[in-house]
Design an enzyme around this catalytic site. Structure first.
Site, PDB file in Angstrom:
ATOM      1  N   GLU A  66     -26.082  87.638 103.411  1.00 18.00           N
ATOM      2  CA  GLU A  66     -24.900  87.936 102.803  1.00 18.00           C
ATOM      3  C   GLU A  66     -23.534  87.814 103.336  1.00 18.00           C
ATOM      4  O   GLU A  66     -22.819  88.624 103.050  1.00 18.00           O
ATOM      5  CB  GLU A  66     -25.066  89.234 102.187  1.00 18.00           C
ATOM      6  CG  GLU A  66     -26.391  89.328 101.182  1.00 18.00           C
ATOM      7  CD  GLU A  66     -26.553  90.898 100.789  1.00 18.00           C
ATOM      8  OE1 GLU A  66     -26.893  91.173  99.737  1.00 18.00           O
ATOM      9  OE2 GLU A  66     -26.614  91.698 101.599  1.00 18.00           O
TER      10      GLU A  66
HETATM   11  C1  ACM Z   1     -30.691  92.031 102.495  1.00 25.00           C
HETATM   12  O1  ACM Z   1     -31.374  92.695 101.619  1.00 25.00           O
HETATM   13  N1  ACM Z   1     -29.438  91.762 102.347  1.00 25.00           N
HETATM   14  C2  ACM Z   1     -31.415  91.349 103.356  1.00 25.00           C
END
Ligand code: ACM
Length: 525
Positions: free
Chosen positions: A335
């Site tokens: 992310e």
């Molecule tokens: C995640 O759940 N951002 C790896």
């Protein structure tokens, strides 16, 4: 009614009661025991072994490691049984009336963690190639005894084990869970408590998510403000916390003694606000950010074009590698929406090299497969199958943590108090009923290193809340990792799980009492 008839009735009742109690107390069919994970093979011989005040644990030879495993078992059995079981050494064959632990080293099929447990009316004989196998077998012995064996105070016996032979070994070498100690901090004792439960279900890895936007949780001596400032808070504005290196090493040792490896994660280049708030120079702007206590993701990034960023990361990796006996360091990579892809790729490539230079292998979330994977880098599939497939195409192994099947922070259903549901609701059956090697056609068993069930902590702030999300799903993930897929099915599993309700209660675990499971109301043995 005449007195004699009354007496006869009373006597008859007594006989019936004795028979019923004896039947209830006497496990004589090993194949009907409710073991989780389900063993590879069980053959029953229809009798039982009694633990008595004459029983001791004998280990073969003078191995300190075997003594420690024997003592671990004695420490589990003594508080509830009050049988005063001691650990002794012998060079000879099993002595009648006792438990015997030994290494054989000659049974290739059992591998590193397998064991063979032979219980007769006379002895309990546990054999493995490696100490780790004995330790896993010890968990089986615990589960073969009545649930109340797990209580911390004296309970009434008898303490019988059904006789027969169990041969057992895991399907996957990596069977883990993850605890996010960054969004909310968890104390050393809370982490140790989770380690104990992972051990009970024969898991062998605990991945600790040690840094995120909301907190930095591991002391780095060369960059002290990470914890002095970046460890000060958590989601919701609570006081946060961090582990000193000594405390962290204590966790690592505690896990090692249970044949569990700690995999530390420093998430980067995103999920880094706590570090960016602690050191101004890590920001492209040169200005430190504010500490963050919300739950948004994807807004922070290291400045990938500054050399000081790499000096910082090298120091962090060096110190962390020195604290890590395990093979893997996790570098996150998920992310990173605030990092341009043309910056992300060279960054992840360079950081992989740094991990390797410090003698470790890389684990990272599936986005890392957008970069060039170094030899031995493992891709942790959580979100995008296409990323994991890219990893496989580069020759990497995959760690299976698909959010819609394996995220412990997903709610059970719409009434769940804690957790979220952005990936799915995961009731106990859905958590159990999937096969890592049959989820994505391009990811086959030979591509898979293992399975991990992560627990993110945005919505939970202490062990009891964590337990509600972890249990009873954890034992299902443990079984997926351990038991051959041919031996797994929900109808069989849910019966075994029902009997683990009493075990979880005896261990004081705050589990979610799923309505899909007909929980045993009392200890039947
Ligand atoms: C995640 O759940 N951002 C790896």
């Amino acid at each position: 009614m005449k007195k004699t008839k009354l007496k006869r009735l009373a006597f008859g009742g007594l006989v019936m009661t004795v028979i019923l109690v004896q039947t209830a107390c006497k496990p004589s069919d090993l194949s009907k025991e409710n073991l989780i994970p389900r063993p590879v093979s069980v053959s029953a011989t229809g009798s039982s072994f009694d633990l008595t005040d004459q029983t001791d644990i004998f280990i073969q030879g003078e191995s300190v490691e075997l003594k420690q495993i024997g003592q671990y078992l004695a420490d589990k059995l003594n508080p509830s049984t009050a049988l005063g079981i001691e650990v002794k050494t012998t060079v000879d064959a099993p002595v009648p009336g006792n438990i015997f632990l030994s290494l054989s080293g000659s049974d290739a099929e059992l591998g590193e963690e397998g064991y063979e447990l032979t219980i007769t009316g006379k002895t309990v004989n546990l054999v493995a190639n490696k100490p780790a196998g004995l330790f896993r077998g010890v968990q089986t012995i615990r589960q073969l005894l009545p649930a109340k064996v797990e209580m911390g105070d004296k309970q009434k016996g008898p303490w019988k084990l059904a006789t027969g032979v169990i041969r057992d070994y895991p399907a996957y070498g990596y069977r883990g869970s993850m605890l996010d100690v960054a969004r909310h901090f968890f104390t050393v004792d809370e982490v140790k408590s989770l380690i104990d439960k992972l051990a009970y279900y024969k898991m062998n890895v605990l991945h600790l998510h040690l840094s995120d936007d909301q907190g930095w949780r591991i002391e780095i001596k060369s960059w002290p403000n990470l914890t002095a400032h970046g460890g000060k808070t958590e989601v919701g504005g609570g006081e946060g916390g961090f582990y000193t290196q000594e405390q962290y090493s204590d966790i690592v040792k505690y896990a090692q003694d249970r044949y569990i490896t700690i995999v530390p994660e420093i998430d980067m280049p995103g999920h880094t606000n706590a570090a960016l708030a602690s050191y101004a120079e890590l920001n492209c702007s040169g200005k430190a950010t504010e500490l963050y206590t919300g739950t948004e993701v994807g807004f922070s990034t290291f400045c990938t074009n500054k050399e000081v960023t790499y000096k910082f990361i090298d120091d962090v990796i060096r110190e962390l590698a020195a604290l890590t006996p395990g093979e893997y360091l996790h570098i996150g990579g998920d992310e990173s929406h605030a990092t341009k892809i043309e910056d992300y790729i060279p960054f992840m490539n360079r950081v992989q090299d740094m991990v390797i230079a410090h003698g470790k292998k890389v684990l990272a979330w599936d986005e890392i497969a957008l970069a060039t994977l170094k030899p031995n880098t493992v891709v942790q599939y959580w979100a995008k199958a296409e990323n994991a497939i890219k990893g496989v195409a580069q020759g990497a192994k995959v760690l299976m943590s698909p959010a819609q099947n394996a995220y412990l922070d997903m709610q059970y259903d719409s009434t769940s108090v804690f957790g979220m549901h952005w990936a799915a609701y995961i009731e106990v059956d859905k958590g159990y009923n999937w096969d890592p090697a049959n989820l994505v056609p391009e990811i086959k068993k030979e591509n898979i290193m293992g399975i991990e069930a992560p627990l993110w902590s945005e919505t939970i702030s202490n062990l009891k809340e964590a337990e509600y999300l972890i249990f009873p799903r954890l034992s299902g993930y443990a079984e997926i990792g351990w038991t051959p897929v041919e031996l797994r099915n929900w109808d069989n599993y849910k019966i075994r799980l029902a009997s683990h309700g009493e075990r979880m209660k005896a261990m004081n675990i705050n589990f979610f009492p799923s309505k899909l499971v007909l929980w045993d109301s009392k200890d039947k043995k």
